[in-house]
Design an enzyme around this catalytic site. Structure first.
Site, mmCIF file in Angstrom:
data_model
loop_
_atom_site.group_PDB
_atom_site.id
_atom_site.type_symbol
_atom_site.label_atom_id
_atom_site.label_comp_id
_atom_site.label_asym_id
_atom_site.label_seq_id
_atom_site.Cartn_x
_atom_site.Cartn_y
_atom_site.Cartn_z
ATOM 1 N N GLY A 284 -0.006 5.790 -2.417
ATOM 2 C CA GLY A 284 -0.089 6.169 -1.205
ATOM 3 C C GLY A 284 0.505 5.553 -0.099
ATOM 4 O O GLY A 284 0.211 4.410 0.175
ATOM 5 N N ARG B 70 10.114 -4.716 6.633
ATOM 6 C CA ARG B 70 11.151 -5.592 7.508
ATOM 7 C C ARG B 70 10.805 -6.677 7.450
ATOM 8 O O ARG B 70 11.824 -7.658 7.414
ATOM 9 C CB ARG B 70 10.763 -4.969 9.020
ATOM 10 N N ALA B 71 9.359 -7.076 7.538
ATOM 11 C CA ALA B 71 9.099 -8.768 7.385
ATOM 12 C C ALA B 71 9.746 -9.423 6.268
ATOM 13 O O ALA B 71 10.012 -10.541 6.005
ATOM 14 C CB ALA B 71 7.777 -8.867 7.555
ATOM 15 N N VAL B 72 9.421 -8.760 4.920
ATOM 16 C CA VAL B 72 10.096 -9.401 3.696
ATOM 17 C C VAL B 72 11.537 -9.477 3.764
ATOM 18 O O VAL B 72 11.932 -10.468 3.475
ATOM 19 C CB VAL B 72 9.627 -8.314 2.488
ATOM 20 N N ARG C 262 4.112 8.287 -7.247
ATOM 21 C CA ARG C 262 3.132 8.123 -8.251
ATOM 22 C C ARG C 262 4.101 8.184 -9.336
ATOM 23 O O ARG C 262 4.778 9.093 -9.880
ATOM 24 C CB ARG C 262 1.978 9.060 -8.180
ATOM 25 N N ASP D 106 -4.533 -0.235 -4.801
ATOM 26 C CA ASP D 106 -4.907 -0.926 -6.056
ATOM 27 C C ASP D 106 -4.187 -0.481 -7.359
ATOM 28 O O ASP D 106 -4.022 -1.075 -8.237
ATOM 29 C CB ASP D 106 -6.426 -0.714 -6.201
ATOM 30 N N THR E 46 -2.503 0.396 2.227
ATOM 31 C CA THR E 46 -3.235 1.626 2.034
ATOM 32 C C THR E 46 -4.261 1.749 3.121
ATOM 33 O O THR E 46 -4.698 0.803 3.900
ATOM 34 C CB THR E 46 -4.214 1.690 0.977
ATOM 35 N N ASP F 202 -6.974 3.091 2.965
ATOM 36 C CA ASP F 202 -8.502 3.063 2.945
ATOM 37 C C ASP F 202 -9.248 1.848 2.911
ATOM 38 O O ASP F 202 -10.547 1.814 2.817
ATOM 39 C CB ASP F 202 -8.748 3.579 1.316
ATOM 40 N N ASP G 245 -9.602 -0.524 0.740
ATOM 41 C CA ASP G 245 -10.417 -0.670 -0.395
ATOM 42 C C ASP G 245 -9.888 -1.716 -1.332
ATOM 43 O O ASP G 245 -10.118 -1.584 -2.502
ATOM 44 C CB ASP G 245 -10.377 0.579 -1.238
ATOM 45 N N GLY H 116 -10.544 7.879 2.467
ATOM 46 C CA GLY H 116 -11.049 6.772 2.072
ATOM 47 C C GLY H 116 -11.079 6.470 0.599
ATOM 48 O O GLY H 116 -11.514 5.635 -0.042
ATOM 49 N N ARG H 117 -10.578 7.623 -0.188
ATOM 50 C CA ARG H 117 -10.926 7.640 -1.399
ATOM 51 C C ARG H 117 -12.315 7.238 -2.034
ATOM 52 O O ARG H 117 -13.395 7.923 -1.458
ATOM 53 C CB ARG H 117 -10.069 6.969 -2.243
ATOM 54 N N GLY I 81 -19.697 6.745 17.955
ATOM 55 C CA GLY I 81 -21.256 7.026 18.223
ATOM 56 C C GLY I 81 -21.691 8.114 17.498
ATOM 57 O O GLY I 81 -22.579 9.017 17.812
ATOM 58 N N ARG J 217 -34.264 15.845 22.359
ATOM 59 C CA ARG J 217 -34.084 15.329 23.516
ATOM 60 C C ARG J 217 -33.035 15.549 24.322
ATOM 61 O O ARG J 217 -32.439 14.951 25.302
ATOM 62 C CB ARG J 217 -34.234 13.622 23.382
ATOM 63 N N HIS K 160 -24.677 18.143 21.280
ATOM 64 C CA HIS K 160 -23.862 18.331 19.940
ATOM 65 C C HIS K 160 -24.135 16.975 19.221
ATOM 66 O O HIS K 160 -24.754 16.036 19.798
ATOM 67 C CB HIS K 160 -22.407 18.485 20.411
ATOM 68 N N ARG L 167 -19.856 23.256 12.511
ATOM 69 C CA ARG L 167 -18.216 23.345 12.314
ATOM 70 C C ARG L 167 -18.008 22.120 11.480
ATOM 71 O O ARG L 167 -18.287 21.157 11.776
ATOM 72 C CB ARG L 167 -17.797 23.508 13.630
HETATM 73 P P1 ADP Z 1 -2.120 3.633 -4.912
HETATM 74 O O1 ADP Z 1 -1.448 2.280 -5.040
HETATM 75 O O2 ADP Z 1 -2.099 3.847 -3.493
HETATM 76 O O3 ADP Z 1 -3.693 3.032 -5.270
HETATM 77 P P2 ADP Z 1 -1.817 5.044 -7.246
HETATM 78 O O4 ADP Z 1 -3.339 4.637 -7.862
HETATM 79 O O5 ADP Z 1 -1.431 6.404 -7.426
HETATM 80 O O6 ADP Z 1 -1.551 4.561 -5.860
HETATM 81 O O7 ADP Z 1 -0.956 4.134 -8.178
HETATM 82 C C1 ADP Z 1 0.395 4.088 -7.797
HETATM 83 C C2 ADP Z 1 1.164 3.683 -9.034
HETATM 84 O O8 ADP Z 1 1.094 2.349 -9.588
HETATM 85 C C3 ADP Z 1 1.157 4.929 -10.192
HETATM 86 O O9 ADP Z 1 1.820 6.041 -9.908
HETATM 87 C C4 ADP Z 1 1.530 4.139 -11.411
HETATM 88 O O10 ADP Z 1 3.221 4.141 -11.424
HETATM 89 C C5 ADP Z 1 1.135 2.549 -11.046
HETATM 90 N N1 ADP Z 1 -0.066 2.226 -11.785
HETATM 91 C C6 ADP Z 1 -1.344 2.577 -11.504
HETATM 92 N N2 ADP Z 1 -2.083 2.083 -12.477
HETATM 93 C C7 ADP Z 1 -1.273 1.329 -13.549
HETATM 94 C C8 ADP Z 1 -1.514 0.578 -14.607
HETATM 95 N N3 ADP Z 1 -2.933 0.669 -14.859
HETATM 96 N N4 ADP Z 1 -0.655 0.089 -15.087
HETATM 97 C C9 ADP Z 1 0.747 0.167 -14.855
HETATM 98 N N5 ADP Z 1 0.915 0.860 -13.649
HETATM 99 C C10 ADP Z 1 -0.072 1.258 -12.914
#
Ligand code: ADP
Length: 319
Positions: free
Chosen positions: A11, A21-23, A72, A103, A125, A127, A129, A170-171, A185, A211, A215, A243
């Site tokens: 994502g 850019r930094a890299v 992906r 992750d 990300t 999220d 996370d 946020g998954r 708030g 009170r 809304h 809503r």
């Molecule tokens: P994010 O990096 O945002 O969490 P994904 O979970 O979709 O997104 O992972 C991105 C890509 O990373 C996947 O499409 C896949 O190519 C690779 N990936 C994810 N899990 C594994 C894994 N266990 N081993 C190797 N590559 C992985």
């Protein structure tokens, strides 16, 4: 090390461009050649690898998304896919890789290090996370997008007597909901890390109504479940017009905030330094405003935790 590669995967998040850019600039500053790998791990396997120059990353620091594109790539989960990637990197004489992503992308990076290819992870990300860092690139921007949206909903909300349920991304993590709920708030904040009682939400709504509040706002993290369903439950129980707004992918876009641009620049530069120092399998992060790095295998074992003090604070301020 004379040549490194950089890719974005999974994502996308605002600020990834600032990290690229930094890299690129940090590497060129140290006379290292940089190659951009397009479309994440898909492009790594398909050899979509191009040399980058100082100018390749001009005029991107303020743009959301990622100029290297993302994907992906289920095939990269196979050993064959990973080895094809390593082969392509070696073919271009690339000796180290920087992976910017979430992750899932970190797990891909971990596999590359397992095949002996030096790889550094940068947390990108919305999220927030990823273990081993207080903040991920894109979280602050997403948060600001959410609070701007809630502020707007608040304006119309005051004109009617209604309950508003806002579902945010946020998954499996509740950080976007918790921080935006606190910043706006909200009466109740529902996050996957904490059990919630509908009776508690209803009691808060009733207290507010009694009170004279016109809304109420309830922020729901997507990891908790459907905001629409929660909205229905509230409407039926309270007999009060409700809503629901599902903010969706608007949270992924937009120009990155200063906080995200600076974070991305610091993390991107540190990732290059680590490769130059001979690191093989690290992830970079920020902790107490210091740039840190840790073993990517260790980081992936650490559970993501929500800040309990913030959870308690949100409860106390929304009495
Ligand atoms: P994010 O990096 O945002 O969490 P994904 O979970 O979709 O997104 O992972 C991105 C890509 O990373 C996947 O499409 C896949 O190519 C690779 N990936 C994810 N899990 C594994 C894994 N266990 N081993 C190797 N590559 C992985």
């Amino acid at each position: 090390m004379k040549r490194i590669g950089v890719l974005t995967s999974g994502g996308d998040s605002p600020g990834m461009n600032a990290a690229i850019r930094a890299v690129v600039r940090k590497a060129i500053y140290h006379d290292i050649e940089v190659f951009g790998i397009y479309h994440g791990y898909t492009g790594l396997m398909n050899d979509e690898i191009k040399k980058m120059e100082i100018g390749s990353v001009a005029d991107i620091i303020h743009r959301g998304g990622t100029m290297l594109y993302s994907s992906r790539c289920p095939e990269f989960k196979t050993v064959e896919g990973q080895l094809k990637g390593v082969e392509n990197l070696k073919k271009h004489g690339i000796e180290g890789l920087v992976v910017i992503g979430g992750d899932g992308s970190y797990r891909g990076a971990q596999k590359l290090t397992g095949h002996g290819f030096p790889t550094i992870g940068i947390p990108g990300t919305i999220d927030n996370d990823i273990p081993g860092t207080d903040f991920t690139i894109g979280f602050d921007t997403a948060l600001n997008t959410v609070i701007q949206a809630i502020d707007k909903i608040r304006d119309t909300a005051t004109s009617h007597e209604r309950t508003y349920v806002i579902e945010v991304m946020g998954r499996d993590a509740g950080d976007i909901a918790l921080w935006s709920g606190l910043a706006d708030g909200a009466e109740s904040i529902l996050i996957p890390e904490e059990n919630y009682e509908m009776s508690d939400i209803l009691a808060r709504l009733k207290r507010g109504h009694d009170r004279g509040k016109r809304h109420s706002i309830i922020v729901v993290a997507e990891g908790v479940g459907s905001g629409v369903e929660i909205g229905k439950e509230i409407q039926e129980a309270m007999n009060m017009e409700t809503r629901v707004t599902v903010l969706g992918h608007v949270q992924r876009g937009g120009s990155p905030t200063a906080t995200d641009r600076v974070l991305a620049s610091r993390l991107g530069a540190r990732a290059v330094e680590l490769l130059l120092e001979g690191a093989q399998d690290r992830t970079v992060g920020i902790h107490n405003n210091q740039i840190i790095d840790l073993d990517i295998n260790e980081a992936l074992k650490m559970p993501h935790k929500v800040d309990q003090k913030m959870v308690q604070l949100a409860r106390e301020l929304s009495i």
